[in-house]
Design a protein around this motif. Sequence first.
Motif, PDB file in Angstrom:
ATOM      1  N   ASN A 289       0.901  -1.314  -0.020  1.00 37.30           N
ATOM      2  CA  ASN A 289       0.187  -0.027  -0.065  1.00 37.30           C
ATOM      3  C   ASN A 289       0.795   1.260   0.093  1.00 37.30           C
ATOM      4  O   ASN A 289       0.211   2.354   0.038  1.00 37.30           O
ATOM      5  N   SER A 290       1.978   1.193  -0.427  1.00 42.22           N
ATOM      6  CA  SER A 290       3.039   2.457  -0.155  1.00 42.22           C
ATOM      7  C   SER A 290       4.013   2.393  -1.449  1.00 42.22           C
ATOM      8  O   SER A 290       4.127   1.298  -1.688  1.00 42.22           O
ATOM      9  N   LEU A 291       4.467   3.416  -1.731  1.00 46.45           N
ATOM     10  CA  LEU A 291       5.412   3.674  -2.794  1.00 46.45           C
ATOM     11  C   LEU A 291       6.363   4.753  -2.383  1.00 46.45           C
ATOM     12  O   LEU A 291       6.379   5.929  -1.820  1.00 46.45           O
ATOM     13  N   THR A 292       7.699   3.941  -2.646  1.00 45.79           N
ATOM     14  CA  THR A 292       8.855   4.941  -2.670  1.00 45.79           C
ATOM     15  C   THR A 292       9.236   5.570  -4.067  1.00 45.79           C
ATOM     16  O   THR A 292       9.140   5.081  -5.022  1.00 45.79           O
ATOM     17  N   VAL A 293       9.310   7.090  -4.080  1.00 49.56           N
ATOM     18  CA  VAL A 293       9.788   7.502  -5.181  1.00 49.56           C
ATOM     19  C   VAL A 293      11.192   7.937  -5.116  1.00 49.56           C
ATOM     20  O   VAL A 293      11.733   8.149  -4.177  1.00 49.56           O
ATOM     21  N   THR A 294      11.591   8.123  -6.349  1.00 52.08           N
ATOM     22  CA  THR A 294      13.251   8.442  -6.368  1.00 52.08           C
ATOM     23  C   THR A 294      13.403   9.880  -7.122  1.00 52.08           C
ATOM     24  O   THR A 294      12.675  10.269  -7.882  1.00 52.08           O
ATOM     25  N   VAL A 295      14.308  10.649  -6.202  1.00 54.35           N
ATOM     26  CA  VAL A 295      14.757  11.907  -6.586  1.00 54.35           C
ATOM     27  C   VAL A 295      16.239  11.916  -6.638  1.00 54.35           C
ATOM     28  O   VAL A 295      16.835  11.113  -6.110  1.00 54.35           O
ATOM     29  N   PRO A 296      16.608  13.206  -7.192  1.00 51.98           N
ATOM     30  CA  PRO A 296      18.104  13.251  -7.010  1.00 51.98           C
ATOM     31  C   PRO A 296      18.813  13.375  -5.642  1.00 51.98           C
ATOM     32  O   PRO A 296      17.871  13.626  -4.662  1.00 51.98           O
ATOM     33  N   LYS A 297      19.758  12.801  -5.427  1.00 56.03           N
ATOM     34  CA  LYS A 297      20.273  12.641  -4.214  1.00 56.03           C
ATOM     35  C   LYS A 297      20.425  13.947  -3.364  1.00 56.03           C
ATOM     36  O   LYS A 297      20.381  14.078  -2.351  1.00 56.03           O
ATOM     37  N   TRP A 298      20.681  15.096  -4.303  1.00 56.54           N
ATOM     38  CA  TRP A 298      20.605  16.351  -3.436  1.00 56.54           C
ATOM     39  C   TRP A 298      19.407  16.802  -2.880  1.00 56.54           C
ATOM     40  O   TRP A 298      19.259  17.500  -1.877  1.00 56.54           O
ATOM     41  N   VAL A 299      18.190  16.384  -3.855  1.00 53.18           N
ATOM     42  CA  VAL A 299      17.006  16.486  -3.338  1.00 53.18           C
ATOM     43  C   VAL A 299      16.894  15.817  -1.994  1.00 53.18           C
ATOM     44  O   VAL A 299      16.180  16.275  -1.064  1.00 53.18           O
ATOM     45  N   ASP A 300      17.127  14.552  -1.871  1.00 57.68           N
ATOM     46  CA  ASP A 300      16.918  13.621  -0.775  1.00 57.68           C
ATOM     47  C   ASP A 300      17.690  14.427   0.356  1.00 57.68           C
ATOM     48  O   ASP A 300      17.183  14.389   1.575  1.00 57.68           O
ATOM     49  N   PHE A 301      18.939  15.048   0.188  1.00 52.56           N
ATOM     50  CA  PHE A 301      19.638  15.592   1.116  1.00 52.56           C
ATOM     51  C   PHE A 301      18.811  16.877   1.742  1.00 52.56           C
ATOM     52  O   PHE A 301      18.498  16.943   3.083  1.00 52.56           O
ATOM     53  N   LEU A 302      18.120  17.774   0.910  1.00 54.14           N
ATOM     54  CA  LEU A 302      17.609  18.839   1.229  1.00 54.14           C
ATOM     55  C   LEU A 302      16.143  18.533   1.786  1.00 54.14           C
ATOM     56  O   LEU A 302      15.455  19.259   2.874  1.00 54.14           O
ATOM     57  N   HIS A 303      15.580  17.337   1.593  1.00 55.16           N
ATOM     58  CA  HIS A 303      14.350  17.046   1.919  1.00 55.16           C
ATOM     59  C   HIS A 303      14.384  15.966   2.973  1.00 55.16           C
ATOM     60  O   HIS A 303      13.420  15.229   3.334  1.00 55.16           O
ATOM     61  N   PHE A 304      15.587  15.714   3.597  1.00 53.38           N
ATOM     62  CA  PHE A 304      15.667  14.940   4.829  1.00 53.38           C
ATOM     63  C   PHE A 304      15.158  13.358   4.253  1.00 53.38           C
ATOM     64  O   PHE A 304      14.490  12.485   5.316  1.00 53.38           O
ATOM     65  N   ASN A 305      15.425  12.782   3.278  1.00 51.11           N
ATOM     66  CA  ASN A 305      15.022  11.346   2.709  1.00 51.11           C
ATOM     67  C   ASN A 305      13.506  11.298   2.932  1.00 51.11           C
ATOM     68  O   ASN A 305      13.149  10.114   2.806  1.00 51.11           O
ATOM     69  N   PHE A 306      12.694  12.306   2.433  1.00 55.62           N
ATOM     70  CA  PHE A 306      11.250  11.988   2.523  1.00 55.62           C
ATOM     71  C   PHE A 306      10.840  11.208   1.433  1.00 55.62           C
ATOM     72  O   PHE A 306       9.519  10.698   1.750  1.00 55.62           O
ATOM     73  N   SER A 307      11.586  10.805   0.396  1.00 58.68           N
ATOM     74  CA  SER A 307      10.930  10.153  -0.518  1.00 58.68           C
ATOM     75  C   SER A 307      10.914   8.704  -0.349  1.00 58.68           C
ATOM     76  O   SER A 307      10.374   7.911  -0.921  1.00 58.68           O
ATOM     77  N   TYR A 308      11.843   8.055   0.603  1.00 63.13           N
ATOM     78  CA  TYR A 308      11.655   6.833   1.192  1.00 63.13           C
ATOM     79  C   TYR A 308      10.407   6.358   2.063  1.00 63.13           C
ATOM     80  O   TYR A 308      10.658   6.322   3.190  1.00 63.13           O
ATOM     81  N   HIS A 309       9.307   6.386   1.205  1.00 64.39           N
ATOM     82  CA  HIS A 309       8.041   6.144   2.101  1.00 64.39           C
ATOM     83  C   HIS A 309       7.737   4.709   2.485  1.00 64.39           C
ATOM     84  O   HIS A 309       6.919   4.550   3.636  1.00 64.39           O
ATOM     85  N   THR A 310       8.007   3.749   1.662  1.00 64.55           N
ATOM     86  CA  THR A 310       7.665   2.336   2.211  1.00 64.55           C
ATOM     87  C   THR A 310       8.567   1.918   3.290  1.00 64.55           C
ATOM     88  O   THR A 310       8.199   1.574   4.157  1.00 64.55           O
ATOM     89  N   GLU A 311      10.011   2.487   3.283  1.00 58.21           N
ATOM     90  CA  GLU A 311      10.698   2.378   4.425  1.00 58.21           C
ATOM     91  C   GLU A 311      10.137   3.096   5.579  1.00 58.21           C
ATOM     92  O   GLU A 311      10.339   2.469   6.670  1.00 58.21           O
ATOM     93  N   HIS A 312       9.572   4.179   5.238  1.00 53.12           N
ATOM     94  CA  HIS A 312       9.228   4.863   6.678  1.00 53.12           C
ATOM     95  C   HIS A 312       7.949   4.233   7.202  1.00 53.12           C
ATOM     96  O   HIS A 312       8.052   4.069   8.428  1.00 53.12           O
ATOM     97  N   HIS A 313       7.130   3.521   6.512  1.00 54.39           N
ATOM     98  CA  HIS A 313       5.937   2.809   6.941  1.00 54.39           C
ATOM     99  C   HIS A 313       6.548   1.552   7.973  1.00 54.39           C
ATOM    100  O   HIS A 313       5.700   1.001   8.508  1.00 54.39           O
TER     101      HIS A 313
END
Length: 363
Positions: A248-272
Motif C-alpha cells: 500500500n505504499s510507494l517510494t519515489v526516487t529523486v536526485p540525491k541532492w533533493v533527498d539531502f535537502l528533504h531529509f530523505n522524505f522520498s523513502y516512504h515504504t521504508e518509513h512505514h
Amino acid sequence: MKDLHSFGWYAGKIKPDLPNEAFDPVPARLWGGLAYLLVTIAGLLTIGLLSINPIFYLGISIILGCSFAALGFLGHEILHGTVVRKPWLRDFLGAIAFWPLTTGPRLWRKWHNLTHHVHTQHEEHDPDAWPTFEKLAKSRFLRWIYRLPLGIRAFFSFCSLSIQFSAHSMKMFTVYLKEFNPKKRPAVLIEAILPWMTWIGLLVWVGPFKWFFMFLLPLLIANLIVMGYISTNHRLNPTTEVNDPLANSLTVTVPKWVDFLHFNFSYHTEHHLFPGVSSKYYPLVKEQIKKRWPERYHEMPMGSALVALWKTPRLYYQQSELIDPSKGTLFGSLGNGLDPKNIQSKGLDTLDTLKAFQERKAK
C-alpha cells in the motif's frame, strides 16, 4: 492481490540486519532545521524591512516556500521521535518546524502517527485514503465531481495540490479535536491558533502586498512541494485490509541532492516499515527490502509517479482497482496490473456490475 503481511512482520525480519544505532535518535538532524529556520527568518525580515523590486520578493518567496516545506519534512521526523525523545522537547521542536504549515504537534501525532500509520490505506479508518466507488452513491458532491472527464479532474486536482495540505490539516482539526481528552483540548486549540496569530499579525504589520510574498505565496509553494510527495505515497496503491507497506505504499526516487535537502522524505515504504527509525538510515532499509522482496517493492521516479497520477482516477473499486465513473472504465493499481510506462484501462467486468454502476450514476 498477493498475500499480505503487517508492517511488523517485515520489520521483524529486517531489524536484525540493521545497525544498533539506527534505532537511536539523531539530534544532528536539527542542524539542517536550524539552517532552514535562519533562512526563513532572513527572508521574512528582508521582505518586511526593505523596499526593493518585487521581482526580488518573488525570488525570496520561492526560497521561503522551499524552506517551509523542508521544515515540515523535518517536523514529520521530529514528531515520530527519531530526532529527540523527550516528549516536551519533541513537541516544542515539532511545533516550530510545522509553524509555517500551521499544524500543531498534538494534532499531527493523533492524525498521522496514531491513525494514518496504524490504518494505512484502510478504506474506512485511514483519514488520508481516497474514497471508494461505494461512497460515490452516498455523496452528491462526489457524483458531480466524477461526472467530469478525467483530464479536467486531473488538471484541477494538480492545481489543488497548492492548498491540499493546509485544507486537509484544517479538516483533521475538526475531525479529531473531539477525540482528545477534554483536559488536552485547550492545548490542541492553542497549537492551532498560535501560528495563525503570528501570520495574521504579520499581515497587520506589513500589509497585504508584502504579506503575499512573505507568507501566502510561500505557503502555496510549500503545499505544492509537500503534496508532490504525499500525493504519490499511496494514491497509486490499492486499499488493503492488512496494513502491508509493500502493497500500500510507494517510494519515489529523486536526485540525491533533493533527498539531502528533504531529509530523505522520498523513502516512504521504508518509513512505514520503521516510523521510529531516522530517515538517515532508510537507504539501508531499502537495501534489505529489495534483497528479500524485490517483486513486492514499489518504487519509481517522482516524475513518473506524478504522470501516472494524472492519467488515473482517484476512486477505488474493489480495493485493487481505480474507476473512472465518467466512462465506466477501470485502471489497475500498483501490484494489480498498473504499468506506469503503459497505462491501460478496461471496461467493467460484468453486466451486473455495469448495471449497478449505471443505476448509481443516474441517481
